[in-house]
Design a protein around this motif. Structure first.
Motif, PDB file in Angstrom:
ATOM      1  N   UNK A  11      -1.353 -26.687  11.662  1.00  0.00           N
ATOM      2  CA  UNK A  11      -1.711 -25.872  10.498  1.00  0.00           C
ATOM      3  C   UNK A  11      -2.491 -26.664   9.437  1.00  0.00           C
ATOM      4  N   UNK A  12      -3.418 -27.500   9.890  1.00  0.00           N
ATOM      5  CA  UNK A  12      -4.233 -28.246   8.930  1.00  0.00           C
ATOM      6  C   UNK A  12      -5.729 -27.970   9.105  1.00  0.00           C
ATOM      7  N   UNK A  13      -6.038 -26.885   9.798  1.00  0.00           N
ATOM      8  CA  UNK A  13      -7.437 -26.506   9.989  1.00  0.00           C
ATOM      9  C   UNK A  13      -7.662 -25.086   9.503  1.00  0.00           C
ATOM     10  N   UNK A  14      -8.846 -24.814   9.051  1.00  0.00           N
ATOM     11  CA  UNK A  14      -9.206 -23.499   8.535  1.00  0.00           C
ATOM     12  C   UNK A  14     -10.743 -23.386   8.534  1.00  0.00           C
ATOM     13  N   UNK A  15     -11.268 -22.165   8.484  1.00  0.00           N
ATOM     14  CA  UNK A  15     -12.719 -21.944   8.511  1.00  0.00           C
ATOM     15  C   UNK A  15     -13.343 -22.033   7.127  1.00  0.00           C
ATOM     16  N   UNK A  16     -12.570 -21.644   6.090  1.00  0.00           N
ATOM     17  CA  UNK A  16     -13.110 -21.756   4.734  1.00  0.00           C
ATOM     18  C   UNK A  16     -11.967 -21.701   3.728  1.00  0.00           C
ATOM     19  N   UNK A  17     -12.096 -22.547   2.701  1.00  0.00           N
ATOM     20  CA  UNK A  17     -11.148 -22.521   1.592  1.00  0.00           C
ATOM     21  C   UNK A  17     -11.925 -22.788   0.303  1.00  0.00           C
ATOM     22  N   UNK A  18     -11.662 -21.977  -0.698  1.00  0.00           N
ATOM     23  CA  UNK A  18     -12.300 -22.142  -2.007  1.00  0.00           C
ATOM     24  C   UNK A  18     -11.357 -22.958  -2.899  1.00  0.00           C
ATOM     25  N   UNK A  19     -11.713 -24.212  -3.155  1.00  0.00           N
ATOM     26  CA  UNK A  19     -10.871 -25.093  -3.968  1.00  0.00           C
ATOM     27  C   UNK A  19     -11.074 -24.846  -5.459  1.00  0.00           C
ATOM     28  N   UNK A  20     -12.329 -24.595  -5.859  1.00  0.00           N
ATOM     29  CA  UNK A  20     -12.611 -24.407  -7.281  1.00  0.00           C
ATOM     30  C   UNK A  20     -13.790 -23.444  -7.415  1.00  0.00           C
ATOM     31  N   UNK A  21     -13.527 -22.317  -8.061  1.00  0.00           N
ATOM     32  CA  UNK A  21     -14.634 -21.400  -8.329  1.00  0.00           C
ATOM     33  C   UNK A  21     -15.571 -22.030  -9.350  1.00  0.00           C
ATOM     34  N   UNK A  22     -16.801 -21.537  -9.398  1.00  0.00           N
ATOM     35  CA  UNK A  22     -17.821 -22.128 -10.275  1.00  0.00           C
ATOM     36  C   UNK A  22     -17.340 -22.168 -11.723  1.00  0.00           C
ATOM     37  N   UNK A  23     -17.461 -23.356 -12.327  1.00  0.00           N
ATOM     38  CA  UNK A  23     -16.961 -23.554 -13.683  1.00  0.00           C
ATOM     39  C   UNK A  23     -17.822 -24.597 -14.390  1.00  0.00           C
ATOM     40  N   UNK A  24     -17.795 -24.565 -15.713  1.00  0.00           N
ATOM     41  CA  UNK A  24     -18.474 -25.594 -16.486  1.00  0.00           C
ATOM     42  C   UNK A  24     -17.477 -26.625 -17.026  1.00  0.00           C
ATOM     43  N   UNK A  25     -16.212 -26.553 -16.566  1.00  0.00           N
ATOM     44  CA  UNK A  25     -15.188 -27.514 -16.962  1.00  0.00           C
ATOM     45  C   UNK A  25     -15.260 -28.724 -16.039  1.00  0.00           C
ATOM     46  N   UNK A  26     -15.780 -29.825 -16.550  1.00  0.00           N
ATOM     47  CA  UNK A  26     -15.992 -31.002 -15.725  1.00  0.00           C
ATOM     48  C   UNK A  26     -14.677 -31.619 -15.275  1.00  0.00           C
ATOM     49  N   UNK A  27     -13.623 -31.490 -16.052  1.00  0.00           N
ATOM     50  CA  UNK A  27     -12.333 -32.051 -15.654  1.00  0.00           C
ATOM     51  C   UNK A  27     -11.790 -31.345 -14.418  1.00  0.00           C
ATOM     52  N   UNK A  28     -11.925 -30.030 -14.380  1.00  0.00           N
ATOM     53  CA  UNK A  28     -11.478 -29.291 -13.199  1.00  0.00           C
ATOM     54  C   UNK A  28     -12.311 -29.658 -11.974  1.00  0.00           C
ATOM     55  N   UNK A  29     -13.584 -29.848 -12.173  1.00  0.00           N
ATOM     56  CA  UNK A  29     -14.464 -30.223 -11.062  1.00  0.00           C
ATOM     57  C   UNK A  29     -14.072 -31.605 -10.533  1.00  0.00           C
ATOM     58  N   UNK A  30     -13.822 -32.544 -11.465  1.00  0.00           N
ATOM     59  CA  UNK A  30     -13.435 -33.900 -11.045  1.00  0.00           C
ATOM     60  C   UNK A  30     -12.114 -33.870 -10.293  1.00  0.00           C
ATOM     61  N   UNK A  31     -11.187 -33.046 -10.734  1.00  0.00           N
ATOM     62  CA  UNK A  31      -9.884 -32.944 -10.081  1.00  0.00           C
ATOM     63  C   UNK A  31     -10.021 -32.373  -8.669  1.00  0.00           C
ATOM     64  N   UNK A  32     -10.901 -31.394  -8.506  1.00  0.00           N
ATOM     65  CA  UNK A  32     -11.091 -30.778  -7.185  1.00  0.00           C
ATOM     66  C   UNK A  32     -11.700 -31.752  -6.192  1.00  0.00           C
ATOM     67  N   UNK A  33     -12.514 -32.708  -6.682  1.00  0.00           N
ATOM     68  CA  UNK A  33     -13.148 -33.669  -5.787  1.00  0.00           C
ATOM     69  C   UNK A  33     -12.181 -34.761  -5.319  1.00  0.00           C
ATOM     70  N   UNK A  34     -11.002 -34.867  -5.945  1.00  0.00           N
ATOM     71  CA  UNK A  34     -10.065 -35.921  -5.576  1.00  0.00           C
ATOM     72  C   UNK A  34      -9.349 -35.635  -4.265  1.00  0.00           C
ATOM     73  N   UNK A  35      -9.296 -34.370  -3.850  1.00  0.00           N
ATOM     74  CA  UNK A  35      -8.581 -34.022  -2.623  1.00  0.00           C
ATOM     75  C   UNK A  35      -9.254 -34.673  -1.424  1.00  0.00           C
ATOM     76  N   UNK A  36      -8.460 -35.283  -0.534  1.00  0.00           N
ATOM     77  CA  UNK A  36      -8.974 -36.011   0.613  1.00  0.00           C
ATOM     78  C   UNK A  36      -9.090 -35.089   1.836  1.00  0.00           C
ATOM     79  N   UNK A  37     -10.119 -35.289   2.687  1.00  0.00           N
ATOM     80  CA  UNK A  37     -10.215 -34.528   3.944  1.00  0.00           C
ATOM     81  C   UNK A  37      -9.046 -34.865   4.848  1.00  0.00           C
ATOM     82  N   UNK A  38      -8.420 -33.847   5.415  1.00  0.00           N
ATOM     83  CA  UNK A  38      -7.264 -34.097   6.292  1.00  0.00           C
ATOM     84  C   UNK A  38      -7.196 -33.125   7.469  1.00  0.00           C
ATOM     85  N   UNK A  39      -8.247 -32.362   7.736  1.00  0.00           N
ATOM     86  CA  UNK A  39      -8.242 -31.422   8.848  1.00  0.00           C
ATOM     87  C   UNK A  39      -8.512 -32.110  10.164  1.00  0.00           C
ATOM     88  N   UNK A  40      -8.231 -31.435  11.256  1.00  0.00           N
ATOM     89  CA  UNK A  40      -8.457 -32.009  12.593  1.00  0.00           C
ATOM     90  C   UNK A  40      -8.936 -30.937  13.546  1.00  0.00           C
TER      91      UNK A  40
END
Length: 753
Positions: A185-214
């Motif tokens: 259960x670590x694979x998927x076709x699409x996931x929206x982590x962060x909808x479009x925003x002008x909040x740079x802190x939220x964008x930076x936080x979303x980029x911290x997530x590491x790839x872990x699918x297989x």
């Protein structure tokens, strides 16, 4: 496209000049004005006879063809119905970069309509950038690169516009065997982590997530994720008036349509959004999208896609770049040019305008601005550009649908010029309720519209004069079981072919009146008409092609009464010579001198008087006279006139002229007359007397010299004879017996020695 349009206009112009029969073939007002290859007009006058449809040019030339008020010729209308001024979004108003917004055009097929447009990019125009990343485990090595690129993208874009928003999404693979281990259960076709925003802190936080699918195979659900990122407008947060860019980062190839059947996803993708709670819900029911579907959705939603892919799959995404309109490929690496590419593309979106349009197949649109190729114009900062186009309706639309919508606008921008096109393929007098029902003009059996009868279902004919349905007696209009009545070249009226189309004749219109013999390219030699497949000759002409005159007059030289100058026979208006040669068998010295004698009085009249009087006096009409001086008559300009003619006048002066016949069918006589008379030669008596005396003296001198030579020869013979006889008699012929020497010898007596 421009070349096709130019060819279309060229064919249109040619048809206007040469295809008048095109207009005259139409029997209804709507089909007449809907003819795309000529501007045809319709005459609805009651008393009009003949074809009611005619070319506009021909109608203008023939003022009596139809009464002016009865001519129907709709004019083109081009009305701007909405034209809001440029606006950069001040005071909360909508951004306007392209104008006008609405046009209403009324036009007929074949008539080009000019369209004027303007484009001006707005300052700080909104930009949406969505970061779509491959979250399979192999992308771990690129995690730091992706995060840094995300920050760099934001930092660089806010230098260009203060109205930028960013979002983050990811994809791996359809969560099912044989592509992935569905128990993890670590694979998927699409996931929206962060909808479009002008909040740079939220964008930076979303980029911290590491790839872990297989997943087990190399290709991934790249197109699945890309499709959902594009079509899920609400979930991703795409703004209506923003320019849109998707940055897709991956290190693998992609699955496409057809590969989904291995996991049971056999339904073709329908290009709709199925994201719930930021996750794609239909990955195991819907197949992967095709590349064509990706291209279609990207174009319709004005989304630019940048493929940031690993070097090992570069060729795959370079190929995909050519298949998806407006997409780009950049390598995925630490020192990638991705940020610069996004900056360049954003500036290109702002400073360049690419015009796209959607039109029906029976219309043609050419954009004729000259600022660049491929419908592209480049602008400087805060500058507007004027654009023009030409819309032409190439034919009447199917199913009598005369209203259609056309859209023109900049690519990657949702602002479009919407054009409502009304096509003139139906006349006002043909619309319901516009005619006279049960009209006397139609024998009370039809509706009188536009000057013609629209008959009831049980009647037919030009005035509804025939009972039944027109197909009932069409067999009577067919010859030898032909498929089409009247050979497809006429109208079957009450069982008879009446009328036949122009250029055809016969009871069944079976004869082509343009197929008769055409010597030298002239139908029936231009001496008759082609009727029922045969030449019907005019009086004075005979033969199957009407090229032979009925008499021998054309074989007689002008001012001559003899056929072929008496040296040949006349065959089909031309001489067949037995003696001499030439057009009239007179090209020889003997006949030429005879012809000179025949022409000299007429020529001398032209020397003394004017041509008009001489033609009248000698009953000549087909002549041409040229007076020249002595020098000119010898010039090569008159090489056709081979023979000289001379007439000695009473005062012994000599009148000189030449003649020849033109080689054209009219055999015109050409006279070249010397405008000066030749003087007769004057004899010199002294020359004659001197010549006689000289001749006598010469003869006497020659005689004297001959006599002297003969005497000397005779004396020599006599002397030789005498010498020979003396020698024979014993005389010494070397001593002359009569000779005495003048020398005498005396002895000196005093000489002692």
């Amino acid at each position: 496209m421009c070349l096709k349009f130019l060819l279309f206009l060229l064919c249109t112009k040619i048809c206007i000049v040469f295809c008048e029969t095109g207009c005259s073939d139409f029997e209804t007002c709507g089909s007449c004005i809907g003819y795309a290859f000529d501007r045809c007009v319709w005459c609805s006058a009651k008393e009009h006879e003949g074809s009611r449809c005619k070319s506009r040019i021909k109608a203008d030339e023939s003022k009596l063809w139809c009464k002016g008020t009865s001519i129907y010729d709709p004019e083109t209308e081009n009305n701007v119905t909405l034209n809001k001024d440029f606006n950069a979004g001040e005071k909360g108003e909508p951004v306007i970069q392209f104008r006008p917004q609405y046009l209403n055009i009324k036009a007929r097929p074949g008539i080009p309509v000019k369209i004027s447009m303007s484009y001006k990019p707005a300052k700080d125009y909104p930009l949406d950038v969505y970061y779509l990343m491959d979250y399979s485990h192999t992308m771990t090595k690129h995690a730091e690169t992706l995060k840094n690129q995300g920050f760099n993208i934001y930092n660089e874009l806010i230098k260009l516009t203060n109205n930028v928003r960013l979002g983050v999404g990811s994809f791996v693979e359809k969560n099912s065997l044989p592509y992935v281990d569905d128990t993890q259960q670590n694979s998927y076709s699409f996931k929206n982590h962060l909808s479009l925003t002008d909040n740079m802190n939220e964008f930076a936080e979303a980029l911290k997530e590491k790839p872990n699918g297989s997943n087990y195979d190399d290709p991934e659900a790249t197109l699945d994720g890309l499709m959902q990122a594009m079509v899920c407008k609400k979930e991703v947060g795409w703004r209506d008036n923003a320019r849109r860019i998707i940055v897709l980062s991956t290190d693998s190839t992609y699955h496409s349509a057809g590969d989904g059947k291995f996991v049971g996803a056999v339904r073709p993708h329908d290009m709709k959004c199925y994201v719930v709670n930021n996750t794609y819900q239909m990955e195991l029911e819907l197949d992967y999208p095709s590349v064509g579907q990706i291209n279609k959705v990207a174009a319709e939603n004005n989304i630019m896609i940048i493929f940031s892919a690993d070097k090992k799959v570069e060729q795959h995404y370079k190929t995909l770049e050519t298949k998806v309109l407006g997409s780009k490929y950049v390598p995925l690496k630490v020192d990638s040019t991705l940020v610069n590419v996004i900056k360049t593309e954003y500036l290109s979106l702002i400073r360049k305008v690419y015009l796209d349009f959607k039109i029906p197949s029976f219309m043609q649109l050419t954009l004729d601005q000259d600022c660049s190729r491929d419908n592209e114009c480049e602008l400087k900062h805060n500058q507007s550009v004027e654009l023009t186009g030409t819309l032409t309706i190439t034919s009447c639309p199917p199913k009598n649908n005369y209203k259609h919508n056309v859209e023109i606008g900049p690519r990657m921008l949702n602002e479009k010029l919407k054009i409502e096109v009304d096509i003139y393929c139906q006349c006002d007098c043909e619309k319901p309720g516009s005619g006279i029902e049960n009209s006397d003009m139609c024998n009370n059996a039809g509706t009188y519209q536009c000057g013609i009868c629209n008959c009831d279902s049980d009647r037919y004919g030009s005035t509804c004069q025939c009972n039944g349905i027109s197909t009932d007696d069409e067999d009577q209009c067919k010859k030898n079981n032909q498929t089409l009545p009247c050979s497809g070249r006429g109208t079957c009226s009450c069982g008879k072919c009446d009328p036949c189309l122009s250029g055809f004749s016969g009871p069944y219109c079976e004869y082509d009146d343009t197929a008769c013999p055409s010597p030298e390219g002239l139908l029936c030699a231009d001496h008759g008409i082609c009727k029922y497949g045969q030449c019907q000759c005019s009086p004075s002409w005979i033969g199957e092609d009407c090229r032979c005159p009925i008499n021998n007059e054309s074989c007689k030289a002008p001012y001559s009464k003899e056929v072929c100058s008496g040296n040949g026979e006349c065959s089909c208006g031309k001489c067949e010579c037995k003696v001499c040669s030439g057009q009239f068998c007179d090209d020889c010295e003997e006949v030429a001198m005879k012809r000179c004698k025949e022409l000299e009085d007429f020529a001398y009249c032209n020397f003394n008087e004017n041509k008009k009087e001489c033609d009248l006096k000698f009953n000549q009409t087909n002549t041409e006279v040229t007076l020249v001086n002595k020098t000119e008559i010898n010039s090569p300009d008159w090489y056709m006139a081979k023979y000289w003619c001379r007439k000695v006048l009473e005062d012994e002066n000599i009148f000189v002229f030449k003649y020849y016949y033109s080689t054209s069918s009219n055999s015109k006589l050409h006279l070249i007359i010397q405008n000066e008379l030749e003087k007769p030669p004057i004899a010199n008596v002294w020359i004659a007397v001197g010549s006689v005396i000289g001749a006598v003296l010469l003869i006497g001198l020659i005689t004297l010299i001959a006599w002297k030579i003969l005497v000397d020869l005779h004396d020599k013979r006599e002397y030789d004879k005498f010498a020979n006889e003396s020698a024979a008699a014993g005389f010494d012929t070397s001593i002359n017996p009569l000779y005495e020497s003048p020398a005498t010898t005396f002895q000196n007596p005093a000489y002692n020695g």
